[in-house]
Design an enzyme around this catalytic site. Sequence first.
Site, PDB file in Angstrom:
ATOM      1  CE1 TYR A 192      -1.987  -3.677  -8.412  1.00 33.11           C
ATOM      2  CE2 TYR A 192      -0.965  -1.931  -7.715  1.00 33.11           C
ATOM      3  CZ  TYR A 192      -1.380  -3.024  -7.507  1.00 33.11           C
ATOM      4  OH  TYR A 192      -0.913  -3.656  -6.210  1.00 33.11           O
TER       5      TYR A 192
ATOM      6  CB  CYS B  12     -16.100   2.341 -29.647  1.00 35.07           C
ATOM      7  SG  CYS B  12     -15.347   1.978 -31.146  1.00 35.07           S
ATOM      8  CD  GLU B  13     -16.557   1.548 -23.210  1.00 32.21           C
ATOM      9  OE1 GLU B  13     -17.174   2.354 -22.443  1.00 32.21           O
ATOM     10  OE2 GLU B  13     -16.731   0.569 -23.304  1.00 32.21           O
TER      11      GLU B  13
ATOM     12  CE1 TYR C 167      -8.232   1.061  -9.465  1.00 34.47           C
ATOM     13  CE2 TYR C 167      -6.524   1.053 -10.620  1.00 34.47           C
ATOM     14  CZ  TYR C 167      -7.323   0.517 -10.069  1.00 34.47           C
ATOM     15  OH  TYR C 167      -7.048  -1.016 -10.084  1.00 34.47           O
TER      16      TYR C 167
ATOM     17  NE  ARG D 252      -2.643   2.797 -11.686  1.00 37.05           N
ATOM     18  CZ  ARG D 252      -2.304   4.082 -11.288  1.00 37.05           C
ATOM     19  NH1 ARG D 252      -1.757   4.991 -12.194  1.00 37.05           N
ATOM     20  NH2 ARG D 252      -2.584   4.433 -10.207  1.00 37.05           N
TER      21      ARG D 252
ATOM     22  N   GLY E  19       3.725  -3.713  -3.796  1.00 39.97           N
ATOM     23  CA  GLY E  19       3.670  -4.171  -5.057  1.00 39.97           C
ATOM     24  C   GLY E  19       4.081  -2.709  -6.106  1.00 39.97           C
ATOM     25  NE  ARG E  20      -0.199   2.156  -6.138  1.00 43.48           N
ATOM     26  CZ  ARG E  20      -1.173   2.056  -6.734  1.00 43.48           C
ATOM     27  NH1 ARG E  20      -1.088   2.590  -8.082  1.00 43.48           N
ATOM     28  NH2 ARG E  20      -2.355   1.486  -6.778  1.00 43.48           N
TER      29      ARG E  20
ATOM     30  N   GLY F 216       0.767  -1.274   0.028  1.00 43.05           N
ATOM     31  CA  GLY F 216       0.081   0.098   0.034  1.00 43.05           C
ATOM     32  C   GLY F 216       0.663   1.370   0.027  1.00 43.05           C
TER      33      GLY F 216
HETATM   34  C1  PLP Z   1      -2.850  -4.913  -3.935  1.00 41.61           C
HETATM   35  C2  PLP Z   1      -2.335  -5.829  -2.633  1.00 41.61           C
HETATM   36  C3  PLP Z   1      -1.047  -5.517  -2.314  1.00 41.61           C
HETATM   37  C4  PLP Z   1      -0.266  -4.665  -2.919  1.00 41.61           C
HETATM   38  O1  PLP Z   1      -0.526  -3.252  -2.942  1.00 41.61           O
HETATM   39  P1  PLP Z   1       0.634  -2.093  -3.506  1.00 41.61           P
HETATM   40  O2  PLP Z   1      -0.283  -0.853  -3.085  1.00 41.61           O
HETATM   41  O3  PLP Z   1       0.609  -2.454  -4.974  1.00 41.61           O
HETATM   42  O4  PLP Z   1       1.696  -1.989  -2.735  1.00 41.61           O
HETATM   43  C5  PLP Z   1      -0.646  -6.215  -1.079  1.00 41.61           C
HETATM   44  N1  PLP Z   1      -1.465  -7.023  -0.338  1.00 41.61           N
HETATM   45  C6  PLP Z   1      -2.653  -7.385  -0.844  1.00 41.61           C
HETATM   46  C7  PLP Z   1      -3.331  -8.259   0.038  1.00 41.61           C
HETATM   47  C8  PLP Z   1      -3.099  -6.740  -2.040  1.00 41.61           C
HETATM   48  O5  PLP Z   1      -4.525  -7.081  -2.371  1.00 41.61           O
END
Ligand code: PLP
Length: 423
Positions: free
Chosen positions: A377, A348-349, A320, A316, A279-280, A239
């Site tokens: 993502y 086409c959107e 979002y 994205r 992740g991000r 996150g």
């Molecule tokens: C999507 C997700 C992550 C990764 O989130 P990031 O914002 O990309 O770091 C980690 N844990 C869970 C359970 C997720 O669903």
Amino acid sequence: MHHFSYKNGSLHAEDVSLTSIVDEVGTPFYCYSAATLRRHYRVFADAFASQDALVAFSVKSLSNLAVLRLLAKEGAGADVVSGGELMRAQKAGIPGPRIVFSGVGKTREEMASALDADIYQVNVESVPELRALNDVALACGKQAPIALRVNPDVSAGAHNKISTGRAEDKFGIAWSQAHEVFTLAASLDGINVAGIDVHIGSQITDLAPFERAFGKVTNLVRELRNAGHKITRLDLGGGLGIPYQHSSDASVPPHPSVYADMIKKIAGSLDLQLIFEPGRMIAGNAGILVARVIYVKQGAARKFLILDAAMNDLIRPALYDAWHDIVPIDEPEVGAGKVLYDLVGPVCESGDTFARDRPLSPTAEDALIAFLTAGAYGAVQSSEYNSRPLIPEVLVEGDKFSVIRKRPSIEEMLAKEEIPDWL
Ligand SMILES: *Cc1c(COP(=O)(O)O)cnc(C)c1O
């Protein structure tokens, strides 16, 4: 910090000019920088070097096998959310004991493959899932190591669609039920309760919601221990946000070392093994999307750049309302001036709009542009909507590059479908 910059008037990924990749693979395509991926993984992992921590890369953010192999070689674990991602992580060489399995709806088949792979833990999100996992584990003669994902009822995340820790969200076990579910889990022979898991959302650029959630969760650790549970692990999810808009410093996310210090303060005395699922933060700035301008169209009131990339390639902005910095591949002349463009794709959107009123140097038909910070993502959420084949992914390292997912032909795309012989 990333490794995409102008050299000799042309945007490069590390030492490779993007036009040389265009010459070989065409447009559009995703391009990732190996040095940036490594650097971001290291910055995160090093921030926790003094704490007992497993960094499990969130595979759903960027799941190409080559990227996973690169991170595996750095020592990363994996956070997977499906049987498909589990297989990817294994194929990439991430050992089972470094894999955690998250997600609200694991099937029994997925649970069986997770146990078969001897993964580190399953993050369980509900009582029915707990009972199903217990059954599956007993049937394979194993005990499933788990953490229970709790919902701390904390609001976070840059957008409603990426906030996951509020009471009304589908994720985790309701805070008020946590004690009784831990007691139930402890009574099941196929389950070994090792810890607590929490993940409150994505693209969080402020420490405060993390602090609130982690404070609540560490209190829960103390309460559960007092009630006789053996809690040894704390999975704090992912996150951590990243900067998407470099011209503004409105929301500069905390450095991983600041995030790590905050966690040490909150959880340092509890002798817990920590697990993270970024992740991000690792993948976001390590990737760009390169596209070509097909037409420049002067509308009644607006000027459109119609690109060969569309919402099916990068969803994205549509999903979002996300911002991506957009830059030309050919470096603009100093003092070139700016024109306001709407950048759109051919799908086409009306939602197939990447940006509105975006100031760019004057841009002509056939120009190449890049969407920055598209590593996370991006490719993973692409689809074949409008029968547009999935676009290639390219990995650069130093002065070399490789296509790590090739562009299928339209024939190959259609080959997955069949017309029954009764038609
Ligand atoms: C999507 C997700 C992550 C990764 O989130 P990031 O914002 O990309 O770091 C980690 N844990 C869970 C359970 C997720 O669903």
